[in-house]
Design an enzyme around this catalytic site. Sequence first.
Site: not given
Ligand code: THU
Length: 131
Positions: A41, A43, A54, A88
Amino acid sequence: MTTDLQKAAVDVRENAHAPYSNFKVGAAIRGQSGAIYAGCNVENVAYPQGTCAEAGAIAAMVAAGEKILTEVYVVAGSEMPVTPCGGCRQKLAEFGAGDVVVTMATTGGVEQVSTLGALLPGAFGPAHMEG
Ligand code: THU
């Protein structure tokens, strides 16, 4: 036993950019060729601009020229295995069949196994656009 897919997801998770949620996620997908693509992820201070692990793994697969995924592994440092968000699930369904196995895991070794079809029942697909 640590699989190659699990290792890729655990390793890439370390690179996550998650200063706002402090929730690092790693994802690894296997393409039809057998190659593994990983994503974390990423951000952003403008929160909605952040992207999920994902999405990163899918982008890496498509950039490498593959369009079919056969296996998914997602891992986070939570107590409960992390499940892909709704968006996702739709993104994964674009490139994977309903019987694709999705393993959701914690860094502590807890695993929950499902399929894309079970995670996204009634998915919107190309057939809905016919006629
Ligand atoms: N997040 C993901 O990258 N994948 C997931 O399957 C669930 C959530 C991330 C998004 C965000 O950066 C953090 O987790 C909190 O929601």
